[in-house]
Design a protein around this motif. Structure first.
Motif, short mmCIF file in Angstrom:
data_model
loop_
_atom_site.label_atom_id
_atom_site.label_comp_id
_atom_site.label_asym_id
_atom_site.label_seq_id
_atom_site.Cartn_x
_atom_site.Cartn_y
_atom_site.Cartn_z
N LEU A 21 0.84 -1.20 0.00
CA LEU A 21 0.00 0.00 0.00
C LEU A 21 0.87 1.24 0.00
O LEU A 21 1.71 1.43 0.89
CB LEU A 21 -0.92 0.00 1.23
N ASN A 22 0.68 2.10 -1.00
CA ASN A 22 1.42 3.35 -1.15
C ASN A 22 0.43 4.52 -1.15
O ASN A 22 -0.76 4.36 -1.41
CB ASN A 22 2.20 3.35 -2.46
N TYR A 23 0.97 5.70 -0.89
CA TYR A 23 0.13 6.90 -0.87
C TYR A 23 -0.56 7.10 -2.22
O TYR A 23 -1.73 7.50 -2.28
CB TYR A 23 0.98 8.11 -0.51
N ALA A 29 -7.57 5.36 -5.07
CA ALA A 29 -8.79 4.81 -4.47
C ALA A 29 -9.76 5.90 -4.03
O ALA A 29 -10.96 5.63 -3.86
CB ALA A 29 -8.44 3.92 -3.28
N SER A 30 -9.26 7.12 -3.86
CA SER A 30 -10.14 8.22 -3.44
C SER A 30 -10.57 9.10 -4.60
O SER A 30 -11.19 10.15 -4.39
CB SER A 30 -9.44 9.06 -2.37
N GLY A 31 -10.23 8.68 -5.83
CA GLY A 31 -10.73 9.38 -7.00
C GLY A 31 -9.87 10.53 -7.49
O GLY A 31 -10.37 11.38 -8.24
N ASN A 32 -8.61 10.56 -7.12
CA ASN A 32 -7.71 11.62 -7.60
C ASN A 32 -7.47 11.44 -9.09
O ASN A 32 -6.82 10.49 -9.52
CB ASN A 32 -6.40 11.58 -6.82
N LYS A 33 -8.00 12.37 -9.90
CA LYS A 33 -7.93 12.24 -11.35
C LYS A 33 -6.52 12.46 -11.90
O LYS A 33 -6.24 12.12 -13.05
CB LYS A 33 -8.90 13.22 -12.02
N GLY A 34 -5.63 13.03 -11.07
CA GLY A 34 -4.23 13.14 -11.48
C GLY A 34 -3.51 11.81 -11.47
O GLY A 34 -2.46 11.66 -12.07
N THR A 78 3.75 15.42 -0.22
CA THR A 78 2.60 15.37 0.68
C THR A 78 2.37 16.71 1.38
O THR A 78 1.26 16.99 1.83
CB THR A 78 2.77 14.28 1.74
N ALA A 79 3.42 17.56 1.48
CA ALA A 79 3.27 18.89 2.08
C ALA A 79 3.02 19.96 1.03
O ALA A 79 2.92 21.14 1.37
CB ALA A 79 4.51 19.25 2.90
N LYS A 138 -6.75 5.12 6.53
CA LYS A 138 -5.71 5.51 7.49
C LYS A 138 -4.58 6.28 6.81
O LYS A 138 -4.11 7.29 7.34
CB LYS A 138 -5.16 4.28 8.21
N ILE A 139 -4.16 5.82 5.65
CA ILE A 139 -3.05 6.50 4.98
C ILE A 139 -3.49 7.89 4.51
O ILE A 139 -2.72 8.86 4.57
CB ILE A 139 -2.46 5.66 3.83
N LEU A 140 -4.75 8.03 4.08
CA LEU A 140 -5.26 9.33 3.66
C LEU A 140 -5.37 10.29 4.85
O LEU A 140 -5.23 11.51 4.69
CB LEU A 140 -6.63 9.18 2.99
N ALA A 141 -5.58 9.74 6.04
CA ALA A 141 -5.67 10.55 7.26
C ALA A 141 -4.30 10.81 7.88
O ALA A 141 -4.22 11.43 8.95
CB ALA A 141 -6.58 9.88 8.27
N GLY A 142 -3.24 10.34 7.23
CA GLY A 142 -1.89 10.55 7.74
C GLY A 142 -1.55 9.70 8.94
O GLY A 142 -0.66 10.02 9.72
#
Length: 328
Positions: A42-44, A50-55, A248-249, A313-317
């Motif tokens: 599992l990577n960022y 999985a959250s729909g990031n079109k990039g 990520t920042a 969890k990974i999306l919530a940091g």
């Protein structure tokens, strides 16, 4: 087997849902090599997909997973035969091509590497894209002149996948490691990986308005980007370098030329996705032999059914270290 289990992300009126479903092998995209996936990671970027990031992923439904390790089921090219153990990382896998969160993938032959002899299929996914990226960072820093004994090497985002492996790998290679994190409760985790000092992330966030900061670091691996990255640049010792591999920042920072022309420092970009296969192979050879690192302190195994919760969890940091996905 004509059907297999996979995590499928679907879109309904702008909302994205993940569930484990049965898919058909005939639904996989064309490619020369069909692989039965044993392990993924599992990577960022997987969480973004999985959250729909079109990039990352344009079309849904979709199966993420930018890493896969498994056994060749069928091949239309002579380079691979049924039974070969192989790994695939990067390129379009898990982005717009069905990825490693399914029990089968079908991909072009020029994406596929034989399993490095010094690593099991599972070991290779403890590393995965994160380990490959960390290795590319360290290799590029060393080609720019970094060597053990020169002083502390900073790793930002040190509890994440790339960061935690970079801390462990640098320590194994004999470097003095400073690990930066915003997770104060993970200090013991980072020390077990080999960190000599813990740097609170807030320390790296101060001084954005200054053109130079105290010169501290003999080198750095930056996984977060944003203004933290440029503060790291401003804190490098004369002639030192930072390898940049994440954002990520943030993808932007306020910059000036002063660190570059007054301290002769280098900002090195790292991409692990589109590297030529020969470069990836050379890095995997290092990871499996000369740079082989004990990573048991930073990895945890989950099943395919547990993936949706770990993605949240990974999306919530809140993810620490590496998650290996056993596709059973």
């Amino acid at each position: 087997m004509s059907e297999f289990k996979a995590l499928l992300v679907s879109e309904t009126e702008g909302q994205y849902q993940s569930e484990v479903v049965n898919r058909k092998i005939d639904d996989l995209p064309p490619g020369e090599v069909l692989i039965r996936v044993r392990y993924s990671s599992l990577n960022y970027k997987d969480a973004l997909s999985a959250s729909g990031n079109k990039g990352v992923t344009r079309n849904f439904p979709h199966t993420p997973g930018i890493d896969a390790a498994g056994v060749v089921e069928a091949s239309s090219v002579g380079d691979f035969t049924a039974g070969d153990e192989v790994i695939v990382t990067g390129y379009d896998l898990g982005m717009n091509t069905s990825g490693g969160f399914g029990q089968y993938i079908r991909v072009p032959a020029d994406w596929v590497l034989r399993r490095p002899q010094g690593l099991s299929l599972r070991d290779s996914m403890v590393l995965g894209t994160a380990g490959l990226t960390a290795a590319l960072c360290i290799d590029k820093l060393e080609h720019a002149g970094l060597a053990p004994g020169q002083g502390p090497v900073l790793v930002t985002g040190a509890t994440g996948g790339v960061g935690s492996i970079a801390v462990a790998m640098l320590s194994t290679k004999g470097y003095e490691v400073a690990a930066s994190t915003g997770k104060a409760l993970q200090a013991d985790f980072l020390r077990k990986l080999g960190a000599n000092q813990i740097v609170d992330r807030s320390t790296l966030e101060s001084g954005k308005d200054k053109v130079l900061l105290k010169d501290q670091w003999a080198g750095a691996v930056d996984t977060v980007g944003g203004d933290i990255l440029f503060n790291v640049v401003k804190s490098l010792r004369y002639g030192a370098s930072v390898a940049c591999c994440g954002m990520t920042a943030g993808g932007q920072f306020n910059a000036s030329v002063f660190p570059f022309i007054l301290r002769n420092v280098n900002l090195l970009g790292i991409d692990s996705v589109e590297q030529p296969l020969v470069v990836k192979a050379s890095m995997w050879d290092l990871l499996s032999v000369q740079w082989k690192t004990d990573l048991h302190n930073l990895e945890r195994e989950i099943s395919l059914d547990q993936l949706p919760a770990e993605i949240d969890k990974i999306l919530a940091g809140k993810m620490v270290g590496r998650i290996v996905v056993n596709l059973g």
